[in-house]
Design an enzyme around this catalytic site. Sequence first.
Site, PDB file in Angstrom:
ATOM      1  CE  LYS A   1      -6.071   2.291   2.175  1.00 39.24           C
ATOM      2  NZ  LYS A   1      -6.452   1.058   2.881  1.00 39.24           N
TER       3      LYS A   1
HETATM    4  C1  LIG Z   1      -5.627  -0.028   2.949  1.00 38.91           C
HETATM    5  C2  LIG Z   1      -5.613  -0.810   4.172  1.00 38.91           C
HETATM    6  C3  LIG Z   1      -4.549  -1.673   4.496  1.00 38.91           C
HETATM    7  C4  LIG Z   1      -3.379  -1.875   3.556  1.00 38.91           C
HETATM    8  O1  LIG Z   1      -2.611  -0.719   3.391  1.00 38.91           O
HETATM    9  P1  LIG Z   1      -1.582  -0.610   2.165  1.00 38.91           P
HETATM   10  O2  LIG Z   1      -1.015   0.754   2.252  1.00 38.91           O
HETATM   11  O3  LIG Z   1      -2.384  -0.836   0.927  1.00 38.91           O
HETATM   12  O4  LIG Z   1      -0.574  -1.688   2.362  1.00 38.91           O
HETATM   13  C5  LIG Z   1      -4.585  -2.323   5.708  1.00 38.91           C
HETATM   14  N1  LIG Z   1      -5.618  -2.191   6.562  1.00 38.91           N
HETATM   15  C6  LIG Z   1      -6.661  -1.387   6.279  1.00 38.91           C
HETATM   16  C7  LIG Z   1      -7.777  -1.292   7.247  1.00 38.91           C
HETATM   17  C8  LIG Z   1      -6.696  -0.667   5.098  1.00 38.91           C
HETATM   18  O5  LIG Z   1      -7.732   0.137   4.831  1.00 38.91           O
END
Ligand SMILES: *Cc1c(COP(=O)(O)O)cnc(C)c1O
Length: 459
Positions: A111
């Site tokens: 993210k």
């Molecule tokens: C947020 C997250 C996900 C899922 O991503 P989405 O975009 O919500 O599908 C998967 N793995 C990790 C480590 C995350 O932080």
Amino acid sequence: MQYISTRNTTKTFSFKDVFLNGLASDGGLYVPKQIPSYSTQDLEKLKNLSYRDLAVKIILDFCADEFSESEIKGLIKKSYKNFRVQDVVKINKIGNINLLELFHGPTLAFKDIAMQVIGNMYENILEKNKLKVNVVVATSGDTGAAAIAAIKNRKNMKVFVLHPENKISEVQRKFMTTVDVSNVFNIGITGNFDDCQKLVKLMFANKDYKNSINMSGVNSINWARIVFQIVYYFFSHFKIAKLDEKINFSVPTGNFGDIYAGYVAKKMGLPINKLVIATNKNDILKRVVNTGYYRPLKVEHTVSPSMDIQVASNFERLIFDINSCSSKKTLKLMNDLEERGEFKIGKEELKKIKDNFFSESLSEEETKSIISEVYKNYGILVDPHTAVGIGVTKKISLEENTIVLATAHPSKFSEVVMEATGIKSELPENLKNTLIRKEKYDKLPTDLEKVKKYILKRI
Ligand SMILES: *Cc1c(COP(=O)(O)O)cnc(C)c1O
């Protein structure tokens, strides 16, 4: 580029509207009126660019009305200067699987790649337009930390983060609660992630409240996040495959944001065979792909908490797309969900989903045994989300080259990794003191009025 809402295609919006509002006022999600499409010659030109240069080219195609190329260049340079690997992301091999490591940013999850740009973009837009905003965000563990790292100490902004209390890992929590600066507020909600997300959605839907606090959002429904995530699909494809070679991506999925970015990359012309929706026990998306029924069940707490989600918000964007961009049909399904707690996807539309996606899920035991197996065979520690991505590729037979998105650093989930391998995954050197700093956060019940009041008092 013009944008529309998935629930009303007659009104158009600028990138700036889309960026600042997050969610359309009709409750729909913003999508481009037309997704740009790259020819083989276009791909040829992009193929050898560095990650940063590629990011500039792709991002500019979605927001050239708001930013010049040199502005985007500046934003990208600033955003990725503290990443721990040269090219922002890194590709590692485990057997015949390519692991795309997306966790080299400040809070150790994918993210950061989008959120760091978002932070700088806010600063630019707010300053240009003399605006102030208050960002309110729900987190299943990683979004909040990434948002705080991107927004802390910025002018004209405050950030309020709602996390489900006791349902995220200790390191995830500490990345948020040890940031002691005056524009960051952490709230532990006594509920699960879906409760947190619902509170934020209700605040967004209440126009008076939203306007009274200049509310803005950075949840994965924010279109800008999707755009910044498209870049690594292109980049990693270029690195491991021939230009016209169709490959698969396996994506650990919660809110359907990251994998939807892959779908957009495919629509833009990147040769992708299947996008694999990898889930834990919260397998609503697997059930949708198999049965056509979208039916949220109770959220189950797992070792991959960032995917402990039943209402996959970005799925609405896919629904809109497979229904030939009909806001009427999308709205009907979303109303069904609201009124009956489920909706059913038509036969033809379901076929479109199956043409593009596979889905599988992993149990807790399977997830831990993948972590252990990968360590035994390749000497590499993977976090539980990444393990789900790897594990599902072993359940379905894929012939093409496959890239698994490694979404978090193993040290962010060191307890599970330790349990599975007996090895302690250490935080990167520059982040170690996170664990010993004092924590600060407030607790609130799942109560809309209380949360609204809390925020009003602090803006
Ligand atoms: C947020 C997250 C996900 C899922 O991503 P989405 O975009 O919500 O599908 C998967 N793995 C990790 C480590 C995350 O932080």
